[in-house]
Write a protein that holds these residues in place. Structure first.
Motif, PDB file in Angstrom:
ATOM      1  N   GLU A   1       0.810  -1.215   0.000  1.00 13.65           N
ATOM      2  CA  GLU A   1       0.000   0.000   0.000  1.00 13.65           C
ATOM      3  C   GLU A   1       0.850   1.273   0.000  1.00 13.65           C
ATOM      4  O   GLU A   1       0.443   2.300  -0.528  1.00 13.65           O
ATOM      5  CB  GLU A   1      -0.901  -0.013   1.235  1.00 13.65           C
ATOM      6  CG  GLU A   1      -2.080   0.895   1.130  1.00 13.65           C
ATOM      7  CD  GLU A   1      -3.036   0.691   2.286  1.00 13.65           C
ATOM      8  OE1 GLU A   1      -3.194   1.639   3.074  1.00 13.65           O
ATOM      9  OE2 GLU A   1      -3.596  -0.416   2.394  1.00 13.65           O
ATOM     10  N   ASP A   2       2.045   1.206   0.594  1.00  6.82           N
ATOM     11  CA  ASP A   2       2.915   2.384   0.654  1.00  6.82           C
ATOM     12  C   ASP A   2       4.004   2.337  -0.417  1.00  6.82           C
ATOM     13  O   ASP A   2       5.076   2.902  -0.256  1.00  6.82           O
ATOM     14  CB  ASP A   2       3.533   2.515   2.046  1.00  6.82           C
ATOM     15  CG  ASP A   2       4.426   1.339   2.409  1.00  6.82           C
ATOM     16  OD1 ASP A   2       4.335   0.287   1.741  1.00  6.82           O
ATOM     17  OD2 ASP A   2       5.226   1.478   3.351  1.00  6.82           O
ATOM     18  N   GLN A   3       3.708   1.677  -1.534  1.00  4.22           N
ATOM     19  CA  GLN A   3       4.646   1.573  -2.647  1.00  4.22           C
ATOM     20  C   GLN A   3       3.952   1.919  -3.952  1.00  4.22           C
ATOM     21  O   GLN A   3       2.731   1.928  -4.043  1.00  4.22           O
ATOM     22  CB  GLN A   3       5.225   0.153  -2.741  1.00  4.22           C
ATOM     23  CG  GLN A   3       6.085  -0.235  -1.572  1.00  4.22           C
ATOM     24  CD  GLN A   3       6.610  -1.655  -1.704  1.00  4.22           C
ATOM     25  OE1 GLN A   3       5.909  -2.552  -2.172  1.00  4.22           O
ATOM     26  NE2 GLN A   3       7.849  -1.854  -1.294  1.00  4.22           N
ATOM     27  N   PHE A   4       4.761   2.190  -4.980  1.00  6.75           N
ATOM     28  CA  PHE A   4       4.261   2.567  -6.298  1.00  6.75           C
ATOM     29  C   PHE A   4       4.960   1.713  -7.346  1.00  6.75           C
ATOM     30  O   PHE A   4       6.179   1.584  -7.325  1.00  6.75           O
ATOM     31  CB  PHE A   4       4.540   4.065  -6.538  1.00  6.75           C
ATOM     32  CG  PHE A   4       3.984   4.591  -7.825  1.00  6.75           C
ATOM     33  CD1 PHE A   4       2.623   4.852  -7.950  1.00  6.75           C
ATOM     34  CD2 PHE A   4       4.809   4.836  -8.902  1.00  6.75           C
ATOM     35  CE1 PHE A   4       2.102   5.351  -9.133  1.00  6.75           C
ATOM     36  CE2 PHE A   4       4.304   5.340 -10.089  1.00  6.75           C
ATOM     37  CZ  PHE A   4       2.951   5.596 -10.199  1.00  6.75           C
ATOM     38  N   ASN A   5       4.189   1.130  -8.274  1.00  5.02           N
ATOM     39  CA  ASN A   5       4.753   0.297  -9.332  1.00  5.02           C
ATOM     40  C   ASN A   5       5.292   1.179 -10.461  1.00  5.02           C
ATOM     41  O   ASN A   5       4.571   1.987 -11.033  1.00  5.02           O
ATOM     42  CB  ASN A   5       3.687  -0.651  -9.877  1.00  5.02           C
ATOM     43  CG  ASN A   5       4.238  -1.549 -10.962  1.00  5.02           C
ATOM     44  OD1 ASN A   5       5.342  -2.077 -10.838  1.00  5.02           O
ATOM     45  ND2 ASN A   5       3.482  -1.725 -12.024  1.00  5.02           N
ATOM     46  N   CYS A   6       6.587   1.016 -10.744  1.00 11.99           N
ATOM     47  CA  CYS A   6       7.235   1.789 -11.803  1.00 11.99           C
ATOM     48  C   CYS A   6       8.422   0.990 -12.302  1.00 11.99           C
ATOM     49  O   CYS A   6       9.239   0.528 -11.503  1.00 11.99           O
ATOM     50  CB  CYS A   6       7.691   3.139 -11.244  1.00 11.99           C
ATOM     51  SG  CYS A   6       8.578   4.196 -12.394  1.00 11.99           S
ATOM     52  N   TRP A   7       8.525   0.832 -13.597  1.00 11.24           N
ATOM     53  CA  TRP A   7       9.649   0.120 -14.213  1.00 11.24           C
ATOM     54  C   TRP A   7       9.783  -1.293 -13.659  1.00 11.24           C
ATOM     55  O   TRP A   7      10.824  -1.749 -13.278  1.00 11.24           O
ATOM     56  CB  TRP A   7      10.952   0.919 -14.078  1.00 11.24           C
ATOM     57  CG  TRP A   7      12.115   0.296 -14.736  1.00 11.24           C
ATOM     58  CD1 TRP A   7      12.258   0.012 -16.064  1.00 11.24           C
ATOM     59  CD2 TRP A   7      13.321  -0.155 -14.120  1.00 11.24           C
ATOM     60  NE1 TRP A   7      13.462  -0.576 -16.299  1.00 11.24           N
ATOM     61  CE2 TRP A   7      14.146  -0.681 -15.115  1.00 11.24           C
ATOM     62  CE3 TRP A   7      13.788  -0.160 -12.828  1.00 11.24           C
ATOM     63  CZ2 TRP A   7      15.400  -1.207 -14.864  1.00 11.24           C
ATOM     64  CZ3 TRP A   7      15.037  -0.683 -12.570  1.00 11.24           C
ATOM     65  CH2 TRP A   7      15.835  -1.194 -13.577  1.00 11.24           C
ATOM     66  N   HIS A   8       8.667  -2.000 -13.601  1.00  8.68           N
ATOM     67  CA  HIS A   8       8.611  -3.381 -13.121  1.00  8.68           C
ATOM     68  C   HIS A   8       9.136  -3.512 -11.694  1.00  8.68           C
ATOM     69  O   HIS A   8       9.619  -4.556 -11.304  1.00  8.68           O
ATOM     70  CB  HIS A   8       9.384  -4.322 -14.039  1.00  8.68           C
ATOM     71  CG  HIS A   8       8.943  -4.282 -15.457  1.00  8.68           C
ATOM     72  ND1 HIS A   8       7.737  -4.782 -15.878  1.00  8.68           N
ATOM     73  CD2 HIS A   8       9.535  -3.787 -16.571  1.00  8.68           C
ATOM     74  CE1 HIS A   8       7.624  -4.611 -17.181  1.00  8.68           C
ATOM     75  NE2 HIS A   8       8.689  -4.010 -17.617  1.00  8.68           N
ATOM     76  N   SER A   9       9.078  -2.454 -10.913  1.00  5.32           N
ATOM     77  CA  SER A   9       9.572  -2.465  -9.539  1.00  5.32           C
ATOM     78  C   SER A   9       8.576  -1.771  -8.619  1.00  5.32           C
ATOM     79  O   SER A   9       7.800  -0.932  -9.057  1.00  5.32           O
ATOM     80  CB  SER A   9      10.910  -1.720  -9.433  1.00  5.32           C
ATOM     81  OG  SER A   9      11.887  -2.332 -10.228  1.00  5.32           O
TER      82      SER A   9
END
Length: 124
Positions: free
Chosen positions: A30-38
């Motif tokens: 919940e405290d993360q963001f998906n960007c560049w397969h990460s």
């Protein structure tokens, strides 16, 4: 410890934790963001709350282009590249990243093939 699935080679699963692969944002916490397969952790500088407070949107962008000329180039969801990272940006005028097409031209020198190898010549 984040469960990352299978380890690669001799690495332990916890060694892979900083770079979580995800097909979509559902695998990120919940405290993360998906960007560049990460999955990138929210920070004091970049999070949905911080971006909203600045009347901007959180997006996965090409940071090289953003720093060079201020233009917002969004990650296309497929390209691999370390230049992509979450940022708070104004989405007006944003474009989607288009991978460069590499045009390769090769000129063979006299007596060489296209790979630069010497051609076999029949000397009669």
């Amino acid at each position: 410890l984040v469960d990352t699935g299978y380890a690669l080679g001799c690495s332990r699963p916890e060694d892979l934790s900083p770079r979580l692969l995800a097909e979509d944002g559902t695998n990120c916490d919940e405290d993360q963001f998906n960007c560049w397969h990460s999955c990138f952790n929210h920070t004091e500088e970049v999070s949905p709350t911080v971006c909203e407070g600045r009347q901007l949107e959180m997006a996965c962008v090409d940071t090289v282009t953003l720093e060079a000329d201020g233009s917002v180039v969004l990650w296309d969801g497929a390209t691999h590249g370390k230049q992509f990272a979450p940022e708070c940006v104004d989405m007006e005028g944003a474009t989607v990243y288009t991978p460069p097409t590499e045009a390769v031209t090769v000129d063979a020198g006299e007596g060489e093939d296209l790979a630069g190898n010497e051609k076999m010549v029949d000397h009669e």
